[in-house]
Write a protein that holds these residues in place. Structure first.
Motif, PDB file in Angstrom:
ATOM      1  N   ALA A 157      20.681  79.047  66.131  1.00  0.00           N
ATOM      2  CA  ALA A 157      21.052  80.045  65.119  1.00  0.00           C
ATOM      3  C   ALA A 157      21.117  81.439  65.733  1.00  0.00           C
ATOM      4  O   ALA A 157      22.021  82.230  65.415  1.00  0.00           O
ATOM      5  N   TRP A 158      20.175  81.743  66.617  1.00  0.00           N
ATOM      6  CA  TRP A 158      20.164  83.037  67.289  1.00  0.00           C
ATOM      7  C   TRP A 158      21.407  83.183  68.167  1.00  0.00           C
ATOM      8  O   TRP A 158      22.044  84.239  68.209  1.00  0.00           O
ATOM      9  N   LEU A 169      26.591  85.583  69.132  1.00  0.00           N
ATOM     10  CA  LEU A 169      27.999  85.371  69.459  1.00  0.00           C
ATOM     11  C   LEU A 169      28.903  86.018  68.417  1.00  0.00           C
ATOM     12  O   LEU A 169      29.917  86.641  68.753  1.00  0.00           O
ATOM     13  N   ALA A 170      28.528  85.909  67.161  1.00  0.00           N
ATOM     14  CA  ALA A 170      29.337  86.489  66.083  1.00  0.00           C
ATOM     15  C   ALA A 170      29.188  87.999  65.997  1.00  0.00           C
ATOM     16  O   ALA A 170      30.051  88.664  65.422  1.00  0.00           O
ATOM     17  N   SER A 171      28.118  88.543  66.558  1.00  0.00           N
ATOM     18  CA  SER A 171      27.862  89.984  66.435  1.00  0.00           C
ATOM     19  C   SER A 171      28.561  90.820  67.492  1.00  0.00           C
ATOM     20  O   SER A 171      28.537  92.044  67.420  1.00  0.00           O
ATOM     21  N   PHE A 218      21.097  88.793  73.927  1.00  0.00           N
ATOM     22  CA  PHE A 218      20.634  87.403  73.834  1.00  0.00           C
ATOM     23  C   PHE A 218      20.500  86.796  75.228  1.00  0.00           C
ATOM     24  O   PHE A 218      19.488  86.183  75.550  1.00  0.00           O
ATOM     25  N   GLN A 219      21.516  86.966  76.054  1.00  0.00           N
ATOM     26  CA  GLN A 219      21.471  86.421  77.416  1.00  0.00           C
ATOM     27  C   GLN A 219      20.347  87.040  78.231  1.00  0.00           C
ATOM     28  O   GLN A 219      19.669  86.340  78.990  1.00  0.00           O
ATOM     29  N   ASP A 220      20.153  88.345  78.094  1.00  0.00           N
ATOM     30  CA  ASP A 220      19.077  89.010  78.834  1.00  0.00           C
ATOM     31  C   ASP A 220      17.717  88.451  78.460  1.00  0.00           C
ATOM     32  O   ASP A 220      16.851  88.259  79.321  1.00  0.00           O
ATOM     33  N   ILE A 221      17.500  88.173  77.180  1.00  0.00           N
ATOM     34  CA  ILE A 221      16.212  87.638  76.732  1.00  0.00           C
ATOM     35  C   ILE A 221      16.054  86.175  77.149  1.00  0.00           C
ATOM     36  O   ILE A 221      15.002  85.771  77.631  1.00  0.00           O
ATOM     37  N   VAL A 222      17.105  85.388  76.991  1.00  0.00           N
ATOM     38  CA  VAL A 222      17.017  83.963  77.331  1.00  0.00           C
ATOM     39  C   VAL A 222      16.786  83.770  78.827  1.00  0.00           C
ATOM     40  O   VAL A 222      16.040  82.881  79.235  1.00  0.00           O
TER      41      VAL A 222
END
Length: 136
Positions: free
Chosen positions: A48-49, A54-56, A64-68
């Motif tokens: 969901a995140w 992706l939609a934002s 998101f990529q930096d955190i993951v």
């Protein structure tokens, strides 16, 4: 004068954990349930995140990529990977037992220990492939 009979003290309906001797079979059963819940919850939250990021737009997706891909994200990924392999190994153990095999204590104990060994080795091999196989 008639008196009421004295009722015996209520007995427990099922044995409590303090009565049973802790064995690896119990641990595998409990861990199987916990890993199933962790996988379901983790997959829903991360998916969901990811969709929301992706939609934002590109800025939020980059966050998101930096955190993951941060050290904390890798630890969470490592834990979810271990959960997946542990749940899979325990599921195979249950599949074998559902076929009517492996009920004697020695075989059951060996299969229970094998699930932990399988999950640890598979997780380490998977992450070694991910982290060392990048080539850059």
């Amino acid at each position: 004068m008639a008196s009421r009979p004295i009722a015996p003290p209520p007995r427990p309906l099922s044995p409590h954990l303090t009565i049973w001797k802790w064995r690896v079979h119990m641990a595998v059963s409990i861990v199987h349930r916990v890993t199933g819940h962790a996988l379901a919850f983790g997959a829903v939250v991360i998916f969901a995140w990811w969709l929301a990021a992706l939609a934002s737009g590109p800025t939020y997706y980059r966050l998101f990529q930096d955190i993951v891909f941060s050290p904390l994200g890798v630890v969470v990924g490592f834990g979810l990977t271990w959960s997946m392999f542990q749940h899979m190994g325990s599921g195979i153990r249950h599949f074998i037992m559902d076929s009517g095999e492996g009920f004697d204590l020695v075989t059951s104990r060996r299969m229970a220990l094998a699930t932990f060994a399988f999950s640890a080795i598979s997780t380490l091999a998977f992450w070694a492939f991910i982290l060392l196989g990048r080539g850059y």
